[in-house]
Design an enzyme around this catalytic site. Structure first.
Site, PDB file in Angstrom:
ATOM      1  N   LEU A  30       0.810  -1.221   0.000  1.00 60.13           N
ATOM      2  CA  LEU A  30       0.000   0.000   0.000  1.00 60.13           C
ATOM      3  C   LEU A  30       0.845   1.274   0.000  1.00 60.13           C
ATOM      4  O   LEU A  30       1.938   1.316   0.550  1.00 60.13           O
ATOM      5  CB  LEU A  30      -0.909  -0.005   1.230  1.00 60.13           C
ATOM      6  CG  LEU A  30      -1.825  -1.235   1.353  1.00 60.13           C
ATOM      7  CD1 LEU A  30      -2.657  -1.137   2.638  1.00 60.13           C
ATOM      8  CD2 LEU A  30      -2.726  -1.387   0.135  1.00 60.13           C
ATOM      9  N   HIS A  34      -3.603   4.185  -2.309  1.00 65.07           N
ATOM     10  CA  HIS A  34      -4.548   3.249  -1.704  1.00 65.07           C
ATOM     11  C   HIS A  34      -5.172   3.868  -0.443  1.00 65.07           C
ATOM     12  O   HIS A  34      -6.377   3.758  -0.203  1.00 65.07           O
ATOM     13  CB  HIS A  34      -3.839   1.971  -1.250  1.00 65.07           C
ATOM     14  CG  HIS A  34      -3.169   1.186  -2.336  1.00 65.07           C
ATOM     15  ND1 HIS A  34      -1.808   1.096  -2.461  1.00 65.07           N
ATOM     16  CD2 HIS A  34      -3.690   0.445  -3.341  1.00 65.07           C
ATOM     17  CE1 HIS A  34      -1.498   0.322  -3.484  1.00 65.07           C
ATOM     18  NE2 HIS A  34      -2.624  -0.085  -4.053  1.00 65.07           N
ATOM     19  N   GLY A 144      -9.484   3.941  -7.794  1.00 63.95           N
ATOM     20  CA  GLY A 144      -8.685   5.127  -8.099  1.00 63.95           C
ATOM     21  C   GLY A 144      -8.805   5.541  -9.562  1.00 63.95           C
ATOM     22  O   GLY A 144      -8.811   4.691 -10.450  1.00 63.95           O
ATOM     23  N   LYS A 146      -6.473   6.737 -11.071  1.00 62.54           N
ATOM     24  CA  LYS A 146      -5.178   6.313 -11.626  1.00 62.54           C
ATOM     25  C   LYS A 146      -5.373   5.203 -12.677  1.00 62.54           C
ATOM     26  O   LYS A 146      -4.725   5.202 -13.709  1.00 62.54           O
ATOM     27  CB  LYS A 146      -4.302   5.833 -10.470  1.00 62.54           C
ATOM     28  CG  LYS A 146      -3.182   4.892 -10.804  1.00 62.54           C
ATOM     29  CD  LYS A 146      -2.016   5.638 -11.317  1.00 62.54           C
ATOM     30  CE  LYS A 146      -0.887   4.778 -11.846  1.00 62.54           C
ATOM     31  NZ  LYS A 146      -0.984   3.368 -11.713  1.00 62.54           N
ATOM     32  N   ASP A 147      -6.257   4.244 -12.377  1.00 59.62           N
ATOM     33  CA  ASP A 147      -6.551   3.169 -13.325  1.00 59.62           C
ATOM     34  C   ASP A 147      -7.913   3.476 -13.948  1.00 59.62           C
ATOM     35  O   ASP A 147      -8.924   2.819 -13.651  1.00 59.62           O
ATOM     36  CB  ASP A 147      -6.545   1.823 -12.601  1.00 59.62           C
ATOM     37  CG  ASP A 147      -5.183   1.560 -11.976  1.00 59.62           C
ATOM     38  OD1 ASP A 147      -4.244   1.273 -12.714  1.00 59.62           O
ATOM     39  OD2 ASP A 147      -5.053   1.707 -10.743  1.00 59.62           O
ATOM     40  N   MET A 181       1.421   7.769  -7.914  1.00 59.27           N
ATOM     41  CA  MET A 181       1.894   6.699  -7.020  1.00 59.27           C
ATOM     42  C   MET A 181       1.460   5.350  -7.556  1.00 59.27           C
ATOM     43  O   MET A 181       0.343   5.204  -8.068  1.00 59.27           O
ATOM     44  CB  MET A 181       1.346   6.907  -5.625  1.00 59.27           C
ATOM     45  CG  MET A 181       2.008   8.071  -4.958  1.00 59.27           C
ATOM     46  SD  MET A 181       1.644   8.084  -3.209  1.00 59.27           S
ATOM     47  CE  MET A 181       2.563   9.536  -2.745  1.00 59.27           C
ATOM     48  N   SER A 182       2.351   4.370  -7.463  1.00 57.82           N
ATOM     49  CA  SER A 182       2.050   3.021  -7.921  1.00 57.82           C
ATOM     50  C   SER A 182       2.954   2.058  -7.175  1.00 57.82           C
ATOM     51  O   SER A 182       4.126   2.373  -6.904  1.00 57.82           O
ATOM     52  CB  SER A 182       2.320   2.921  -9.425  1.00 57.82           C
ATOM     53  OG  SER A 182       2.397   1.556  -9.806  1.00 57.82           O
TER      54      SER A 182
HETATM   55  P1  AMP Z   1      -3.855  -1.936  -6.883  1.00 61.92           P
HETATM   56  O1  AMP Z   1      -3.379  -2.381  -5.548  1.00 61.92           O
HETATM   57  O2  AMP Z   1      -2.784  -1.408  -7.763  1.00 61.92           O
HETATM   58  O3  AMP Z   1      -4.751  -2.951  -7.546  1.00 61.92           O
HETATM   59  O4  AMP Z   1      -4.794  -0.672  -6.624  1.00 61.92           O
HETATM   60  C1  AMP Z   1      -5.901  -0.747  -5.750  1.00 61.92           C
HETATM   61  C2  AMP Z   1      -6.726   0.491  -5.925  1.00 61.92           C
HETATM   62  O5  AMP Z   1      -5.952   1.643  -5.612  1.00 61.92           O
HETATM   63  C3  AMP Z   1      -7.235   0.683  -7.360  1.00 61.92           C
HETATM   64  O6  AMP Z   1      -8.572   1.163  -7.323  1.00 61.92           O
HETATM   65  C4  AMP Z   1      -6.293   1.721  -7.906  1.00 61.92           C
HETATM   66  O7  AMP Z   1      -6.845   2.501  -8.952  1.00 61.92           O
HETATM   67  C5  AMP Z   1      -6.058   2.579  -6.665  1.00 61.92           C
HETATM   68  N1  AMP Z   1      -4.831   3.349  -6.806  1.00 61.92           N
HETATM   69  C6  AMP Z   1      -3.610   2.895  -7.165  1.00 61.92           C
HETATM   70  N2  AMP Z   1      -2.725   3.918  -7.261  1.00 61.92           N
HETATM   71  C7  AMP Z   1      -3.420   5.045  -6.965  1.00 61.92           C
HETATM   72  C8  AMP Z   1      -3.070   6.440  -6.901  1.00 61.92           C
HETATM   73  N3  AMP Z   1      -1.835   6.875  -7.157  1.00 61.92           N
HETATM   74  N4  AMP Z   1      -4.047   7.313  -6.570  1.00 61.92           N
HETATM   75  C9  AMP Z   1      -5.319   6.897  -6.308  1.00 61.92           C
HETATM   76  N5  AMP Z   1      -5.702   5.597  -6.355  1.00 61.92           N
HETATM   77  C10 AMP Z   1      -4.771   4.691  -6.673  1.00 61.92           C
END
Ligand code: AMP
Length: 282
Positions: A30, A34, A144, A146-147, A181-182
């Protein structure tokens, strides 16, 4: 904070949870992106459930499933600090037992952008999110911006299948220099990390062009392409200026447009996007 690992236990617990229930699905490792979703879920709901599950079916055969970063201990500490009520973190065979054979697929939208580059990706995402929605039965689920395509696809799935929950899309959280952020940013070498700011900078440029009156989508794509190609690192996968609902590429921007891009730095593929909205805030 309760930490649950089986579907049965999660279902039993669900019956006792006070509503509304806000749900944040994640793959863990995280970061502030997140956490912004968890904070928003905390503000809106009586109960907050977060899932941590690195979903194997959304990774392609040559992608980074095995190497995907994981740090459960750190994740749980962060979630506890945000007053999360329940963390659901099933092992893979709890979600995909042997002989698992049912898939949820949104057609059309998933064939473009990320779907064109990663043909089985969205089928994996929609299947796992549908399963998690069935198990957790949230009132609201948080994703997010972001995606962006993922959020649009999940909204479509929830509507088409009458899932009866609200899908809420929250803003992209960025590093100080603009990089979205990623969890995958840690793979970047220092040099790639410096170059990776071209994604957000090229989106800013697109916004500026649009604010100055540019409505030719191809002109915006080509200015972004030239800008990114000026630095040696970073191979462009796609640059898109598309309709925000259908994700079809636009010739002329007449209303809202989603500007999105994917750029590879070595083995790391980064995504970012911005929505151009007419008369926003005016
Ligand atoms: P993930 O763990 O990468 O599958 O992401 C889980 C959730 O967090 C998804 O809904 C993503 O779009 C969101 N998320 C990831 N990075 C960001 C970010 N930089 N800003 C906002 N939401 C994010």
């Amino acid at each position: 904070m309760k930490v649950i690992e089986t579907v049965d236990e999660m279902r039993r617990l669900r019956r006792t949870l006070a509503g509304p229930v806000g749900f944040v699905p994640t793959m863990g490792y995280l970061h502030e992106g997140h956490l912004s979703l968890v904070k928003r879920a905390r503000e809106d709901n009586a109960t907050v459930v977060v899932s941590i599950f690195v979903n194997p079916t959304q990774f392609g055969p040559c992608e980074d499933l095995e190497d995907y970063p994981r740090d459960i201990k750190r994740d749980l500490t962060m979630l506890e600090e945000l007053d999360t009520d329940v963390v659901f973190m099933p092992p893979p065979d709890e979600i995909y037992p042997p002989q698992f054979n049912t898939w949820v697929e949104v057609t059309g939208l998933t064939e473009r952008l990320e779907g064109a580059a990663r043909p089985t990706h969205f089928r994996g995402v929609t299947t796992v999110v549908a399963k998690l929605f069935n198990i957790v039965q949230p009132t609201r689920a948080y994703f997010g911006q972001k995606d962006a395509q993922q959020a649009i696809v999940i909204q479509k799935m929830a509507t088409d299948l009458n899932m009866g929950l609200d899908v809420i899309v929250c803003p992209t959280i960025r590093e100080h220099d603009g990089l979205a952020m990623s969890s995958r940013n840690i793979y970047l070498t220092p040099e790639q990390r410096r170059s990776a700011t071209v994604l957000s900078q090229s989106l800013k440029m697109a916004e500026r062009l649009w604010t100055d009156g540019e409505r030719n989508a191809e002109h915006i794509r080509s200015e972004m392409r030239q800008f990114i190609e000026r630095q040696p690192e970073g191979q462009i996968d796609y640059i898109s200026v598309a309709d925000t609902l259908t994700l079809e590429e636009l010739d002329t921007i007449t209303s809202a447009a989603l500007v999105s891009l994917a750029v590879r730095f070595g083995k790391t593929r980064l995504l970012d996007n911005v929505v151009l909205r007419p008369y926003q805030g005016k």
